[in-house]
Design an enzyme around this catalytic site. Structure first.
Site, PDB file in Angstrom:
ATOM      1  N   HIS A 161       0.782  -1.236   0.000  1.00 21.54           N
ATOM      2  CA  HIS A 161       0.000   0.000   0.000  1.00 21.54           C
ATOM      3  C   HIS A 161       0.822   1.299   0.000  1.00 21.54           C
ATOM      4  O   HIS A 161       1.904   1.384   0.591  1.00 21.54           O
ATOM      5  CB  HIS A 161      -0.940   0.023   1.220  1.00 21.54           C
ATOM      6  CG  HIS A 161      -0.166   0.063   2.518  1.00 21.54           C
ATOM      7  ND1 HIS A 161       0.214   1.237   3.115  1.00 21.54           N
ATOM      8  CD2 HIS A 161       0.310  -0.929   3.284  1.00 21.54           C
ATOM      9  CE1 HIS A 161       0.893   0.962   4.218  1.00 21.54           C
ATOM     10  NE2 HIS A 161       0.960  -0.347   4.338  1.00 21.54           N
ATOM     11  N   ASP A 162       0.296   2.293  -0.662  1.00 18.92           N
ATOM     12  CA  ASP A 162       0.820   3.672  -0.631  1.00 18.92           C
ATOM     13  C   ASP A 162       2.234   3.835  -1.194  1.00 18.92           C
ATOM     14  O   ASP A 162       2.907   4.822  -0.881  1.00 18.92           O
ATOM     15  CB  ASP A 162       0.771   4.253   0.803  1.00 18.92           C
ATOM     16  CG  ASP A 162      -0.652   4.313   1.326  1.00 18.92           C
ATOM     17  OD1 ASP A 162      -1.470   4.995   0.701  1.00 18.92           O
ATOM     18  OD2 ASP A 162      -0.954   3.632   2.331  1.00 18.92           O
TER      19      ASP A 162
END
Ligand code: UDP
Length: 218
Positions: A140-141
């Site tokens: 994620h991210d």
């Protein structure tokens, strides 16, 4: 449909991605064909059951639309070929295995190669011509630049920013950053096979080992 698809490169990378490209085409368009392009070929030939030819021959084919996956591990060659294709009005093609998992709000620029069992986590942004080889993941991210290459089984954890032309060797693990302080791998860095990266890597550096240490700095 007056359209042809190609995998650019008949070496290891191209021959590994061709079956995935064929499978993807089968599910999208019946009867479209996918061929190999490789500049080392003097004449048209057959490689692993597919027609193979050099770029000049490919350019002469009379199709309204041509789409190409650049299946060459060297990021500088990928960039050079992507620029040539753009100049010639030929589109980049993204190929991904049916086992690839892509989570929410993922943006991937054109020309990616996502091999079997790759996972891309939520809220990830990825640049042009990304290669993620077998079993790699991007959590994620993360923000991944252009022409980044992951060998098999790379573990890229959350909140990591990887700049353009970085190469990450097989089995390397990169420690997660935070939203406030992402872990950064600078442009053109090389991360050795099996490295465990626990902190930022400067642009152009080569790091190896566990914990990863600087072997070379450009
Ligand atoms: N190649 C090409 N045009 C170029 C540069 C490379 O067709 O401008 C081809 C080259 O002939 C070779 C492949 O791309 O077949 C690159 O293969 P390499 O052995 O470097 O390994 P891979 O990228 O498949 O791991």
């Amino acid at each position: 449909m007056n359209e042809i698809f190609a995998v650019y490169g008949v070496s290891g990378c191209g021959r590994s991605l061709m079956p995935i490209a064929r499978e993807q085409l089968k599910s999208l368009y019946n009867n479209s064909q996918v061929i190999f392009i490789d500049d080392a070929l003097q004449h048209n030939t057959i490689v692993n059951r597919s027609i193979a030819m050099n770029y000049n021959a490919f350019k002469k084919l009379a199709y309204a639309r041509k789409r190409v996956l650049i299946a060459i591990a060297s990021s500088s060659i990928r960039e050079k070929i992507a620029d040539k294709l753009e100049k010639d009005g030929i589109l980049l093609w993204q190929v991904q295995a049916t086992s690839t998992v892509i989570m929410d709000e993922v943006m991937i620029s054109e020309g990616a190669a996502l091999s079997p069992f790759v996972t891309i986590g939520a809220n990830v942004t990825i640049g042009k011509c990304f290669h993620a080889n077998l079993y790699s993941y991007v959590e994620h991210d993360c923000i991944i630049g252009n022409y980044v290459t992951f060998a098999p089984r790379v573990s890229c954890n959350g909140n990591i920013h990887i700049h353009d032309h970085v190469y990450v060797g097989a089995g390397a693990v990169i420690k997660q950053g935070t939203l406030d302080k992402p872990l950064i791998i600078g442009t053109g860095a090389i991360i050795g096979m099996g490295a465990v990266v626990t902190k930022d890597v400067p642009a152009g550096a080569v790091v190896v080992g566990n914990p990863a240490r600087l072997l070379l700095k450009s």
